[in-house]
Motif scaffolding. Structure first.
Motif, PDB file in Angstrom:
ATOM      1  N   GLN A  94     105.271 104.870  63.334  1.00 26.10           N
ATOM      2  CA  GLN A  94     105.645 104.606  61.951  1.00 26.10           C
ATOM      3  C   GLN A  94     106.880 105.401  61.535  1.00 26.10           C
ATOM      4  O   GLN A  94     107.110 106.520  62.008  1.00 26.10           O
ATOM      5  CB  GLN A  94     104.485 104.927  61.013  1.00 26.10           C
ATOM      6  CG  GLN A  94     103.272 104.022  61.237  1.00 26.10           C
ATOM      7  CD  GLN A  94     102.195 104.218  60.204  1.00 26.10           C
ATOM      8  OE1 GLN A  94     102.023 105.309  59.653  1.00 26.10           O
ATOM      9  NE2 GLN A  94     101.448 103.154  59.909  1.00 26.10           N
ATOM     10  N   LYS A  96     109.311 106.309  57.921  1.00 24.07           N
ATOM     11  CA  LYS A  96     109.321 106.326  56.456  1.00 24.07           C
ATOM     12  C   LYS A  96     110.733 106.046  55.934  1.00 24.07           C
ATOM     13  O   LYS A  96     111.714 106.629  56.393  1.00 24.07           O
ATOM     14  CB  LYS A  96     108.845 107.672  55.927  1.00 24.07           C
ATOM     15  CG  LYS A  96     107.409 108.025  56.278  1.00 24.07           C
ATOM     16  CD  LYS A  96     106.405 107.112  55.598  1.00 24.07           C
ATOM     17  CE  LYS A  96     106.341 107.359  54.108  1.00 24.07           C
ATOM     18  NZ  LYS A  96     105.253 106.546  53.464  1.00 24.07           N
ATOM     19  N   THR A 101     106.827 102.287  54.442  1.00 25.09           N
ATOM     20  CA  THR A 101     106.498 102.614  55.827  1.00 25.09           C
ATOM     21  C   THR A 101     106.814 101.412  56.709  1.00 25.09           C
ATOM     22  O   THR A 101     106.457 100.274  56.380  1.00 25.09           O
ATOM     23  CB  THR A 101     105.002 102.962  55.976  1.00 25.09           C
ATOM     24  OG1 THR A 101     104.686 104.063  55.122  1.00 25.09           O
ATOM     25  CG2 THR A 101     104.669 103.332  57.419  1.00 25.09           C
ATOM     26  N   THR A 103     106.250 100.013  60.564  1.00 22.88           N
ATOM     27  CA  THR A 103     105.477 100.213  61.785  1.00 22.88           C
ATOM     28  C   THR A 103     106.014  99.321  62.892  1.00 22.88           C
ATOM     29  O   THR A 103     106.197  98.117  62.686  1.00 22.88           O
ATOM     30  CB  THR A 103     103.992  99.881  61.552  1.00 22.88           C
ATOM     31  OG1 THR A 103     103.494 100.665  60.468  1.00 22.88           O
ATOM     32  CG2 THR A 103     103.171 100.166  62.801  1.00 22.88           C
ATOM     33  N   TYR A 117     108.768  94.527  63.263  1.00 25.92           N
ATOM     34  CA  TYR A 117     108.620  95.680  62.366  1.00 25.92           C
ATOM     35  C   TYR A 117     107.849  95.256  61.118  1.00 25.92           C
ATOM     36  O   TYR A 117     108.282  94.369  60.374  1.00 25.92           O
ATOM     37  CB  TYR A 117     109.981  96.259  62.007  1.00 25.92           C
ATOM     38  CG  TYR A 117     110.704  96.822  63.208  1.00 25.92           C
ATOM     39  CD1 TYR A 117     110.352  98.060  63.736  1.00 25.92           C
ATOM     40  CD2 TYR A 117     111.721  96.106  63.839  1.00 25.92           C
ATOM     41  CE1 TYR A 117     110.992  98.581  64.850  1.00 25.92           C
ATOM     42  CE2 TYR A 117     112.369  96.616  64.966  1.00 25.92           C
ATOM     43  CZ  TYR A 117     112.005  97.853  65.464  1.00 25.92           C
ATOM     44  OH  TYR A 117     112.644  98.356  66.580  1.00 25.92           O
ATOM     45  N   THR A 120     105.220  98.160  55.063  1.00 27.58           N
ATOM     46  CA  THR A 120     104.138  98.405  54.112  1.00 27.58           C
ATOM     47  C   THR A 120     104.736  99.000  52.845  1.00 27.58           C
ATOM     48  O   THR A 120     105.550  99.935  52.918  1.00 27.58           O
ATOM     49  CB  THR A 120     103.097  99.363  54.718  1.00 27.58           C
ATOM     50  OG1 THR A 120     102.642  98.832  55.964  1.00 27.58           O
ATOM     51  CG2 THR A 120     101.918  99.544  53.791  1.00 27.58           C
ATOM     52  N   ASP A 126     100.515  95.737  53.250  1.00 27.97           N
ATOM     53  CA  ASP A 126     101.421  95.067  54.190  1.00 27.97           C
ATOM     54  C   ASP A 126     102.195  93.998  53.436  1.00 27.97           C
ATOM     55  O   ASP A 126     101.601  93.057  52.867  1.00 27.97           O
ATOM     56  CB  ASP A 126     100.640  94.415  55.333  1.00 27.97           C
ATOM     57  CG  ASP A 126      99.982  95.438  56.254  1.00 27.97           C
ATOM     58  OD1 ASP A 126     100.363  96.620  56.185  1.00 27.97           O
ATOM     59  OD2 ASP A 126      99.104  95.036  57.041  1.00 27.97           O
TER      60      ASP A 126
END
Length: 470
Positions: A94, A96, A101, A103, A117, A120, A126
């Motif tokens: 993950q 930032k 975020t 992931t 990718y 969130t 999500d």
């Protein structure tokens, strides 16, 4: 939270700008990076990450240049190996960006390092996926670009099936899908003209997501796939290393030449004279041996498909003021060897009393009359799928994509009528044949779209390509 899709129609390519709380990220940047830098500067944001979904084959990315100018980290997915400094993400790692975020979901299949990718939002929900070439709107990425050793296209298609079913389909239906490409890209075979959608809707309409078994998926995804354009492997290799700065390419290419200087340089270097004007304007007068690929069509992909040497010197004839744009679009697919342009455009050439050539371009009605009065040789340069869906019963299928393979069948003393769907590709083909010594080429203006309004007999069934008769 800000998410902006930056869509480039010529390449049918989408890059993305993400921003939150003074931090930004770019996904799949094009070669010219000033757009991204200006967006971040205007917002007072710092570009923190450059996410690459895979090693792109259809364009040269600006990741290295952007990293140097912004200080951002370049992120690739698992298994990627680069010749420059980069962070190779682990599956599930993950990152930032402000309150957001991202992931990394390793989704091999299109290529081995392909990564989706998942973004969130600040509430932990999500929100969207940047799916690269793993999942398109209406399609999925072709699985034939990363075949190595004993690894087959079917093996990669199987991996793609697993990636979609294990990593993407379990996500919520309201997750937005942001792909790397739309209709017109050669990275898939049946992409929608839409450039984003919800995952739930794609589960309902995307043939690849509806496959009930892996075997069915492999069959459907690999069926009817044309070979990739020749420049794909070369662009992918470029994206693994460093490339020349676009400013250095401009410095070489923005070299204004008088007609005599242009002619001398063409003779000295063997450069291709690339005329980017409108096809019908080109037909009325052009420099002998120049090739027409119009800037107002899918210019860069056709250059990539037809000019086999990325180091080939190129001299430009453009509409005035279009020189830098042309060079930019050439660099997007790795053609960095523009050495100059005709200052003042084609008018300067004619004003200097230089020799010109022309290509006869006739209406669909005139084409109908010629076909009724004599037995003619007519070449349909559309893609095989277009030809098979419907064509004139006497035309020969000779796709522009493969012109470097079939020109050996051409008799330079014969007369050829050439059409495509609308007139853009037929003029490219006609100009190439002219430059290779075929004098009698006749373009059908308006292409098949205009021909359909004539009384010429058409087929509407699939049939094998006819043999060339000369």
């Amino acid at each position: 939270m800000k998410i902006e899709q930056i869509y480039t129609g010529c390449l049918a390519e989408a890059a993305y700008y993400i921003e939150s709380n003074g931090e930004a990220a770019i996904i799949d940047p094009l070669r010219e990076v000033s757009t991204y830098l200006k967006k971040a500067e205007k917002a007072g944001a710092k570009i923190k990450y450059i996410f690459e979904t895979h090693f792109h084959a259809d364009f040269v990315s600006g990741h290295v240049d952007l990293a140097e100018k912004s200080g951002a980290d370049i992120i690739y997915g698992p298994t990627a190996k680069t010749e420059f400094k980069s962070h190779i993400a682990k599956d599930g790692e993950q990152f930032k960006i402000g309150a957001l975020t991202v992931t990394a979901l390793h989704t091999p299949g299109h290529t081995l390092e392909s990564t989706t990718y998942l973004l969130t939002d600040e509430n932990g929900k999500d929100y969207c996926i940047f799916s690269g070439d793993t999942l398109f709107i209406g399609d999925v990425g072709r699985p034939d670009l990363a075949q190595k050793g004993s690894l087959t296209m079917e093996d990669l298609a199987g991996m793609l099936y697993d990636s979609l079913n294990d990593k993407i389909k379990p996500l919520a239906d309201d997750v937005i899908v942001y792909p790397a490409h739309g209709a017109g890209s050669a990275c898939g075979k049946s992409m929608s003209k839409e450039t984003f959608d919800t995952l739930g809707h794609q589960k309902e309409v995307n043939y690849a997501l509806k496959a009930e078994t892996k075997e069915q998926f492999i069959t459907e995804v690999t069926d009817g796939m044309m070979p990739p354009p020749q420049y794909f492997a070369k662009n992918a290799a470029m994206n693994k290393g460093s490339v020349e700065s676009i400013n250095e390419v401009y410095e070489k290419g923005l070299n204004a030449l008088t007609p005599q200087q242009f002619e001398d340089l063409a003779n000295q270097t063997g450069a291709i004279m690339l005329d980017t004007r409108d096809p019908q304007v080109f037909a009325k007068g052009f420099i002998p041996n120049a090739v027409n690929i119009g800037l107002n069509g899918q210019f860069a992909p056709w250059v990539g498909a037809l000019i086999t040497d990325l180091q080939q010197p190129i001299l430009l004839i453009t509409d005035q003021g279009k020189e830098q744009e042309t060079i930019t679009r050439l660099t997007r697919v790795g053609y960095d060897s523009t050495i100059g342009y005709l200052d003042g455009g084609f008018e300067r050439w004619t004003d200097a009393g230089k020799e010109i050539d022309t290509i006869e371009s006739i209406s669909a009605d005139a084409f109908e009359q010629a076909a009724q009065e004599n037995e003619i040789i007519a070449l349909d340069v559309r893609k095989p799928g277009e030809y098979e869906s419907e064509h004139l019963d006497f035309t020969l299928s000779r796709p522009l994509d493969f012109i470097n393979e079939w020109t050996g069948e051409i008799n330079p003393k014969s007369t050829y009528y050439i059409h495509c769907a609308g007139g853009y590709r037929s003029m490219i083909a006609a100009s190439i044949l002219k430059s290779r010594g075929v004098e009698n080429v006749i373009d059908v203006a308006g292409g098949y779209g205009a021909i359909k309004n004539t009384g010429l007999k058409r087929t509407d069934f699939s049939c094998p390509s006819k043999a060339m008769k000369v």
